[in-house]
Enzyme design. Sequence first.
Site, PDB file in Angstrom:
ATOM      1  N   GLN A 192       0.840  -1.201   0.000  1.00 48.32           N
ATOM      2  CA  GLN A 192       0.000   0.000   0.000  1.00 48.32           C
ATOM      3  C   GLN A 192       0.874   1.249   0.000  1.00 48.32           C
ATOM      4  O   GLN A 192       0.379   2.353  -0.117  1.00 48.32           O
ATOM      5  CB  GLN A 192      -0.876   0.037   1.253  1.00 48.32           C
ATOM      6  CG  GLN A 192      -1.852  -1.107   1.353  1.00 48.32           C
ATOM      7  CD  GLN A 192      -2.540  -1.079   2.707  1.00 48.32           C
ATOM      8  OE1 GLN A 192      -3.448  -0.296   2.950  1.00 48.32           O
ATOM      9  NE2 GLN A 192      -2.105  -1.928   3.598  1.00 48.32           N
ATOM     10  N   ASN A 193       2.175   1.046   0.192  1.00 51.72           N
ATOM     11  CA  ASN A 193       3.073   2.195   0.299  1.00 51.72           C
ATOM     12  C   ASN A 193       3.333   2.826  -1.059  1.00 51.72           C
ATOM     13  O   ASN A 193       3.374   2.140  -2.071  1.00 51.72           O
ATOM     14  CB  ASN A 193       4.398   1.782   0.939  1.00 51.72           C
ATOM     15  CG  ASN A 193       4.202   1.349   2.375  1.00 51.72           C
ATOM     16  OD1 ASN A 193       3.158   1.620   2.953  1.00 51.72           O
ATOM     17  ND2 ASN A 193       5.191   0.685   2.938  1.00 51.72           N
ATOM     18  N   HIS A 219      -1.536   1.313  -4.210  1.00 48.32           N
ATOM     19  CA  HIS A 219      -1.941   2.725  -4.148  1.00 48.32           C
ATOM     20  C   HIS A 219      -1.050   3.647  -4.963  1.00 48.32           C
ATOM     21  O   HIS A 219      -0.995   4.846  -4.695  1.00 48.32           O
ATOM     22  CB  HIS A 219      -1.983   3.181  -2.676  1.00 48.32           C
ATOM     23  CG  HIS A 219      -3.127   2.582  -1.905  1.00 48.32           C
ATOM     24  ND1 HIS A 219      -3.104   2.384  -0.546  1.00 48.32           N
ATOM     25  CD2 HIS A 219      -4.341   2.139  -2.318  1.00 48.32           C
ATOM     26  CE1 HIS A 219      -4.255   1.840  -0.157  1.00 48.32           C
ATOM     27  NE2 HIS A 219      -5.017   1.678  -1.213  1.00 48.32           N
ATOM     28  N   CYS A 231      -5.850  13.911 -19.877  1.00 45.08           N
ATOM     29  CA  CYS A 231      -5.832  14.341 -21.283  1.00 45.08           C
ATOM     30  C   CYS A 231      -5.356  13.231 -22.206  1.00 45.08           C
ATOM     31  O   CYS A 231      -5.419  13.379 -23.421  1.00 45.08           O
ATOM     32  CB  CYS A 231      -4.950  15.584 -21.452  1.00 45.08           C
ATOM     33  SG  CYS A 231      -3.187  15.248 -21.305  1.00 45.08           S
ATOM     34  N   CYS A 258       0.849  19.502 -16.407  1.00 47.62           N
ATOM     35  CA  CYS A 258       0.909  18.380 -17.344  1.00 47.62           C
ATOM     36  C   CYS A 258       1.618  18.843 -18.615  1.00 47.62           C
ATOM     37  O   CYS A 258       1.177  19.814 -19.238  1.00 47.62           O
ATOM     38  CB  CYS A 258      -0.503  17.918 -17.675  1.00 47.62           C
ATOM     39  SG  CYS A 258      -0.574  16.779 -19.068  1.00 47.62           S
ATOM     40  N   CYS A 298      -1.043  18.871 -21.852  1.00 43.81           N
ATOM     41  CA  CYS A 298      -2.117  19.841 -22.095  1.00 43.81           C
ATOM     42  C   CYS A 298      -1.941  21.138 -21.313  1.00 43.81           C
ATOM     43  O   CYS A 298      -2.714  22.071 -21.492  1.00 43.81           O
ATOM     44  CB  CYS A 298      -3.464  19.206 -21.742  1.00 43.81           C
ATOM     45  SG  CYS A 298      -3.660  18.903 -19.970  1.00 43.81           S
ATOM     46  N   GLY A 330       2.647  -4.258   9.003  1.00 39.15           N
ATOM     47  CA  GLY A 330       2.720  -2.802   9.174  1.00 39.15           C
ATOM     48  C   GLY A 330       1.565  -2.039   8.569  1.00 39.15           C
ATOM     49  O   GLY A 330       1.739  -0.930   8.087  1.00 39.15           O
ATOM     50  N   THR A 331       0.386  -2.639   8.602  1.00 35.49           N
ATOM     51  CA  THR A 331      -0.777  -1.896   8.112  1.00 35.49           C
ATOM     52  C   THR A 331      -1.855  -1.879   9.183  1.00 35.49           C
ATOM     53  O   THR A 331      -2.040  -2.863   9.900  1.00 35.49           O
ATOM     54  CB  THR A 331      -1.315  -2.481   6.787  1.00 35.49           C
ATOM     55  OG1 THR A 331      -2.572  -1.867   6.480  1.00 35.49           O
ATOM     56  CG2 THR A 331      -1.484  -3.987   6.834  1.00 35.49           C
ATOM     57  N   ASN A 381       2.780  -6.472  13.493  1.00 33.52           N
ATOM     58  CA  ASN A 381       2.483  -5.071  13.811  1.00 33.52           C
ATOM     59  C   ASN A 381       2.698  -4.916  15.314  1.00 33.52           C
ATOM     60  O   ASN A 381       2.156  -5.714  16.087  1.00 33.52           O
ATOM     61  CB  ASN A 381       1.016  -4.767  13.444  1.00 33.52           C
ATOM     62  CG  ASN A 381       0.704  -3.285  13.450  1.00 33.52           C
ATOM     63  OD1 ASN A 381       1.132  -2.551  14.324  1.00 33.52           O
ATOM     64  ND2 ASN A 381      -0.055  -2.838  12.454  1.00 33.52           N
TER      65      ASN A 381
HETATM   66  N1  LIG Z   1       5.374   4.913   3.415  1.00 35.93           N
HETATM   67  C1  LIG Z   1       4.304   5.195   2.628  1.00 35.93           C
HETATM   68  O1  LIG Z   1       4.340   5.041   1.416  1.00 35.93           O
HETATM   69  C2  LIG Z   1       3.021   5.648   3.302  1.00 35.93           C
HETATM   70  C3  LIG Z   1       3.081   6.342   4.505  1.00 35.93           C
HETATM   71  C4  LIG Z   1       1.869   6.733   5.091  1.00 35.93           C
HETATM   72  C5  LIG Z   1       0.661   6.405   4.477  1.00 35.93           C
HETATM   73  N2  LIG Z   1       0.651   5.740   3.294  1.00 35.93           N
HETATM   74  C6  LIG Z   1      -0.643   5.410   2.664  1.00 35.93           C
HETATM   75  O2  LIG Z   1      -1.652   5.570   3.610  1.00 35.93           O
HETATM   76  C7  LIG Z   1      -2.527   4.473   3.742  1.00 35.93           C
HETATM   77  C8  LIG Z   1      -2.487   4.130   5.210  1.00 35.93           C
HETATM   78  O3  LIG Z   1      -2.672   2.803   5.536  1.00 35.93           O
HETATM   79  P1  LIG Z   1      -1.555   1.916   6.244  1.00 35.93           P
HETATM   80  O4  LIG Z   1      -2.295   0.818   6.918  1.00 35.93           O
HETATM   81  O5  LIG Z   1      -0.492   1.603   5.267  1.00 35.93           O
HETATM   82  O6  LIG Z   1      -0.851   2.850   7.313  1.00 35.93           O
HETATM   83  P2  LIG Z   1      -1.360   3.447   8.683  1.00 35.93           P
HETATM   84  O7  LIG Z   1      -0.576   4.706   8.876  1.00 35.93           O
HETATM   85  O8  LIG Z   1      -2.815   3.492   8.732  1.00 35.93           O
HETATM   86  O9  LIG Z   1      -0.895   2.365   9.757  1.00 35.93           O
HETATM   87  C9  LIG Z   1       0.427   2.062   9.999  1.00 35.93           C
HETATM   88  C10 LIG Z   1       0.484   0.802  10.844  1.00 35.93           C
HETATM   89  O10 LIG Z   1       1.855   0.468  11.005  1.00 35.93           O
HETATM   90  C11 LIG Z   1       2.048   0.021  12.330  1.00 35.93           C
HETATM   91  N3  LIG Z   1       3.483   0.177  12.601  1.00 35.93           N
HETATM   92  C12 LIG Z   1       4.139   1.266  13.105  1.00 35.93           C
HETATM   93  N4  LIG Z   1       5.456   1.012  13.194  1.00 35.93           N
HETATM   94  C13 LIG Z   1       5.638  -0.257  12.736  1.00 35.93           C
HETATM   95  C14 LIG Z   1       6.771  -1.104  12.593  1.00 35.93           C
HETATM   96  N5  LIG Z   1       7.996  -0.672  12.906  1.00 35.93           N
HETATM   97  N6  LIG Z   1       6.577  -2.357  12.091  1.00 35.93           N
HETATM   98  C15 LIG Z   1       5.343  -2.798  11.753  1.00 35.93           C
HETATM   99  N7  LIG Z   1       4.236  -2.042  11.897  1.00 35.93           N
HETATM  100  C16 LIG Z   1       4.383  -0.783  12.362  1.00 35.93           C
HETATM  101  C17 LIG Z   1       1.119   0.846  13.168  1.00 35.93           C
HETATM  102  O11 LIG Z   1       0.818   0.176  14.386  1.00 35.93           O
HETATM  103  C18 LIG Z   1      -0.108   0.956  12.245  1.00 35.93           C
HETATM  104  O12 LIG Z   1      -1.009  -0.108  12.469  1.00 35.93           O
HETATM  105  C19 LIG Z   1      -1.989   3.451   2.804  1.00 35.93           C
HETATM  106  O13 LIG Z   1      -2.929   3.285   1.839  1.00 35.93           O
HETATM  107  C20 LIG Z   1      -0.737   4.032   2.161  1.00 35.93           C
HETATM  108  O14 LIG Z   1      -0.900   4.144   0.768  1.00 35.93           O
HETATM  109  C21 LIG Z   1       1.816   5.367   2.690  1.00 35.93           C
HETATM  110 ZN   LIG Z   2      -2.821  16.741 -19.561  1.00 33.56          ZN
END
Ligand SMILES: NC(=O)c1ccc[n+]([C@@H]2O[C@H](COP(=O)([O-])OP(=O)(O)OC[C@H]3O[C@@H](n4cnc5c(N)ncnc54)[C@H](O)[C@@H]3O)[C@@H](O)[C@H]2O)c1
Ligand SMILES: [Zn+2]
Length: 245
Positions: free
Chosen positions: A99-100, A117, A129, A148, A151, A187-188, A213
Amino acid sequence: MDGVTALNERLANARRVTVMTGAGVSAASGVPTFRGADGLWRTFRAEDLATPEAFDRDPLLVWEWYDWRRKLIAECRPNPAHEVLAAWSANAGFTLITQNVDGLHEAAGTRGIIRFHGSIWELRCADACGLAPWQDRRAPLPVLPPRCPGCGGLARPGVVWFGEAIDRGVLMRCGAAVSCDVFLSVGTSSIVYPAAGLAHAARDTGAFTAEINPTATDAAAALDLAIAAPAEKVLPLLRWSALKA
Ligand SMILES: NC(=O)c1ccc[n+]([C@@H]2O[C@H](COP(=O)([O-])OP(=O)(O)OC[C@H]3O[C@@H](n4cnc5c(N)ncnc54)[C@H](O)[C@@H]3O)[C@@H](O)[C@H]2O)c1
Ligand SMILES: [Zn+2]
């Protein structure tokens, strides 16, 4: 560490392993999570900036936030959690869904990533466009909001905002990946759907499902195992080398 031995026993017999990561996997690299204490920017919550409505209302504000995040992430390096997953990705039976948007799995050399994402390093036309999305790794961007090149209209970050649909091709690849022997959710917060539903879909196919987590999530009760420790500490303790088909 509680649960690690049980998980390693499952991994020893696993041909197909799918891992879904969220912001927590990058926390040890210095990338703020959305829901952690450091998730605020100025006085805004991420949920109020990462939306199409926020962009329509004030594209400059949204871009200032993304530019701040891009600068911050540009200084970050993969941590041991990213490195373990990159090594696993050399096995044909492995799939990483993230999701990152930060690009740290790519920086660690992970193959075949499903980016649920999108990417913060990709831009696309806000008016659709027809120009294909493009990469731009400059941080800071020279002009805000960026335009962009096709366009001249506004460009937007190539990420999926709250309320937006997931790419169909991505959903199809995820549908195939949930049919596996072991599914790890790492980590989600498992709040954001449809990403949060993948672990349940995996369990429905018969996969052993586990969460890693430090703070067990509400979703963990429906999984087979929850390891309450940071990703960068747990993943280096896991052993998986794919069995030959
Ligand atoms: N690094 C990135 O790219 C980033 C950063 C923030 C949010 N997002 C986006 O935001 C949305 C948020 O959802 P999410 O669930 O990814 O994030 P979230 O911020 O909702 O949750 C983060 C989770 O990580 C846990 N956590 C914290 N430290 C940790 C560690 N060291 N090891 C394991 N787990 C740990 C927390 O307890 C929490 O449950 C996602 O869709 C994502 O696209 C991305
Ligand atoms: Zn465009």
